[in-house]
Design an enzyme around this catalytic site. Structure first.
Site, PDB file in Angstrom:
ATOM      1  N   LEU A  14       0.750  -1.435   0.021  1.00  0.00           N
ATOM      2  CA  LEU A  14      -0.031  -0.042   0.159  1.00  0.00           C
ATOM      3  C   LEU A  14       0.813   1.141   0.108  1.00  0.00           C
ATOM      4  CD1 LEU A  14      -2.826   1.368   0.290  1.00  0.00           C
ATOM      5  CD2 LEU A  14      -2.442   1.177   2.641  1.00  0.00           C
ATOM      6  N   ASP A  15       0.749   2.391  -1.030  1.00  0.00           N
ATOM      7  CA  ASP A  15       1.149   3.561  -1.044  1.00  0.00           C
ATOM      8  C   ASP A  15       2.749   3.182  -1.157  1.00  0.00           C
ATOM      9  OD1 ASP A  15      -1.293   4.461  -0.995  1.00  0.00           O
ATOM     10  OD2 ASP A  15      -1.103   4.768   0.982  1.00  0.00           O
ATOM     11  N   GLU A  16       3.479   2.252  -1.417  1.00  0.00           N
ATOM     12  CA  GLU A  16       4.745   1.896  -1.316  1.00  0.00           C
ATOM     13  C   GLU A  16       5.305   1.616  -2.807  1.00  0.00           C
ATOM     14  OE1 GLU A  16       6.850   2.194   1.059  1.00  0.00           O
ATOM     15  OE2 GLU A  16       5.777   1.488   2.945  1.00  0.00           O
TER      16      GLU A  16
END
Lengths: 279, 279, 279, 279
Positions: free
Chosen positions: D222-224
């Site tokens: 996530l969001d990486e």
């Protein structure tokens, strides 16, 4: 308790903040936010006051402020919150498109009552949003004839502001006088650099490392009116003129949008040829 | 007519602006600029008032304000205009060098009374400006021993603020408590991204497209104190870790310098873990 | 394996990248980074090539490149990495101070061989860093006399570049011709806005919302030389002229510093009145 | 003479620039612009080459490059210039609205083939532009059921890229695997600060002085995923959470738009968890 907005502009004198605070207290208004500024060059005092209170009479408040403030005072209590605007365009879509989207979702702090263009290029996009579009061609007309037609359209709509969203005709002093202080323009340069035509071409030729955009009120002097918002972005030697035009559209759109927001939220005062902005 | 500066922080209640304006008028003080803000989360009112007047008695004014404002009010009338600061450093010169130059030309809004370093790397540059440098090594000492020595130096100088200009030691809660609210740090990342050590290495590994710097007050929680100033600059895939370090120094210097200016000009209030800044 | 830097400027023609790559391969040089650009207006090709290799002969490489590239080609193989610079100043310290600090810690990509000022205001700060300062007053002298004295100082030092760090005298075409392409100036506006004197006063009077700074090569036309770096920062109606001057110093310092870095790292080419910059 | 675009990614080795230049010359291709980069961490070489020539055979060129470059090389000759994209949305209009306007005027460097939303809020604005809108509700469905429906819509349209324009559902690893490297997301914070939900609320609570937006490729973390574009804007103590949301929309829109432009113009390579961007 209602939120109220009070705008004051007057000649400066000693004690204005205390005077205003006292009057508002007398009318049971509690100041929650206050911004003020004195333009020493123009000797003008400006204030934007948010206050809470519901048991006051606007006429009485206005009378008392008018009586206590210097003669020239311009006082506005709870100015209308959603302005009506007319948008003038030529062929470029980016500023208009952005305004139409915001208008459609009611985040423009204003209502677009019409769009008028000297070409009909942007009729399609305008009418997709159910906004009336008026094609007022300038071709085969004197400037006076063209502007008379334009004024007919505008006067029918009675807008609070006229937004020149890449409108590429120079308006006459007479036209501007009719809408004094109500016309906002976006100029595609960092004024006062590159006043007039073809700013991107001249920016390219000069080899600048930033290009800019300027939103300003329109006065009789071309590109010389009070500046509201300016922004610049980096460019480099790889940018052709048309690359600059493309990149510039992004800040033109952003700068005009920000200027509209500030003006329509009653955050912008004019002081001589400058603006006082309470963000 | 003298210029005066009055700072007020207190619990919020109805009518504070009018109340303060009335008291100042009673003391023949004319407000020329006033900034106020209510932090609704903390229920705190903040004001920074510039006013003109010379025929008032500071003690009487303070007494009347204290009596009329909520009990908890913190009122400062004409705080001292040039703060005394101590600068703590390790080995990096860029923030210290900038402060020394500004100090030398009296544009720091403060006076550097000493520099202390856990290495002596920056002794030469400091003494070139006739500022005393104290080498307080941390080597072969407990943190407590190290900080005791450091405090001896600082207490002799009695600074208003301690500026950590790339001081690479973590201070103990006890040390921080001794100088509560007086320690300003520059952290080499856009907090809360990359809290702690090696922020540029981690920024490189994450592949960010901006790097940042943050000036903040120091509290017990590492890199968690109230933020004063933040800034970012673009980076790209060509930047190695050491390129980021070099580029980052520019904003570290700029951010710390701006934060010092704001704090030393009494423009910064603390509200819970945030800052209220009247620029 | 050694790192090498090769700079090429020549008339453009088909196949230059392939031609250069082939020649370098012939000399056992492996290209690790290559930046090239064609200025179509000037029909000029520019390349900055980093390559690895140690078993080549610079004279042979130069001969082969010269023979294969168009006649006008300017080729530089491993230009000297640390330039010698002279800094000219008047009274303002901020640009000089920043350069002296960087020079002292050897991060200027150059070595300051002297500072000369038409006032002696900055002698103290200069000599604190063990750099010779020459006071060459302009008072009671013709421009020619003044410049003759200045040239005597400069010629003794034989600098690679002359940096005008807020040097407030206009240099004659003869002086500029003597140091053609070697003089870098910082101008305190976003050129071409506010060419000439008192740009901040004029920015204030125009009511701009951004102020800027421009580093450029000096040519005979005042403030019209090739631009190297530009930067702007926001201002607003609360800024007096002197507030703008103070705020502007920050970007003047930053812009001049960045321009020096780019020029001294051999990243800047001139093409007509523009710069090509390989960052 | 036709303009051609060649993209190459392969393991790094000595002499790649010269090798590629030689092969292109053999095929009568003249390099007009070349950008290359070596990611030393990943040992990967990347090149984006613009070249002119029309008398070459793409298959032969591909064969020769494939034969001469390292085994793992990924080579693309004249990738399709207008991508087909699907846009996923929830309720917020600003990113979609901007994309629809650009798409309508053919300045998106892509064609929006459909919009799908887990609410039907944005059906009206989408269909005003004659783009099909698919309402795929997530309510009363497992994530798997929801994504199966979504994939049915997407697979019918076979988009080159999927743009998450404020799509507020977390996608499963299975879904992401199906569109590996093809999903672009806009996250409303300056990653890695404020990963996950409610970034503006957390930014408000932390008292940051800048807020940001990040466009990135979507991966399982996530969001990486690899960051494409980031931007920040200043905020201050007067900003409520909802003020931050409003201000943030401007950079979300701008950042996503810039990221799409870069990706759709084939300027973005992925290298591990980073992007290499040849602007």
């Amino acid at each position: 308790m209602n939120k109220n907005l009070i705008l004051i502009q007057c000649n400066d004198k000693v004690g204005l903040v205390a005077l205003i605070a006292r009057v508002l207290t007398n009318h049971n208004l509690n100041i929650t936010a206050m911004r003020e500024f004195v333009d020493e060059v123009e000797n003008q005092f400006f204030a934007r006051i948010e206050c809470i209170g519901s048991s006051f009479n606007e006429n009485n408040l206005l009378a008392e402020l008018s009586s206590d403030l210097p003669d020239s005072a311009r006082i506005s209590i709870n100015p209308k919150s959603s302005k009506r605007i007319a948008v003038l365009v030529t062929k470029e879509y980016h500023c208009l498109g952005d305004a139409l989207i915001r208008n459609h979702f009611r985040t423009l702090d204003a209502e677009i009552c019409c769009v008028a263009g000297n070409y009909d290029t942007l009729k399609d996009i305008t009418t997709r949003f159910d906004i009336p579009f008026y094609h007022v061609s300038h071709e085969n007309k004197t400037k006076q004839e063209f502007e008379t037609e334009l004024k007919e359209v505008l006067n029918k709509k009675n807008p609070d502001y006229i937004v020149l969203a890449k409108f590429m005709r120079i308006l006459s002093p007479e036209f501007i006088a009719d809408f004094e202080g109500k016309i906002i323009n976006i100029h595609h340069s960092f004024l006062p650099a590159f006043i007039g035509a073809s700013p991107y071409r001249r920016a390219f030729e000069r080899g600048v490392k930033l290009i800019g955009a300027t939103a300003h009120f329109v006065t009789n002097d071309l590109d010389e009116g009070p500046i509201i918002v300016q922004q610049t972005i980096p460019v480099n030697h790889t940018f052709s003129v048309s690359d600059m035009v493309v990149a510039g559209k992004e800040i033109e759109k952003s700068v005009l949008s920000k200027a509209m927001q500030l003006v329509f939220q009653d955050r912008v005062f004019r002081s001589g040829n400058k603006t006082i902005i309470f963000e």
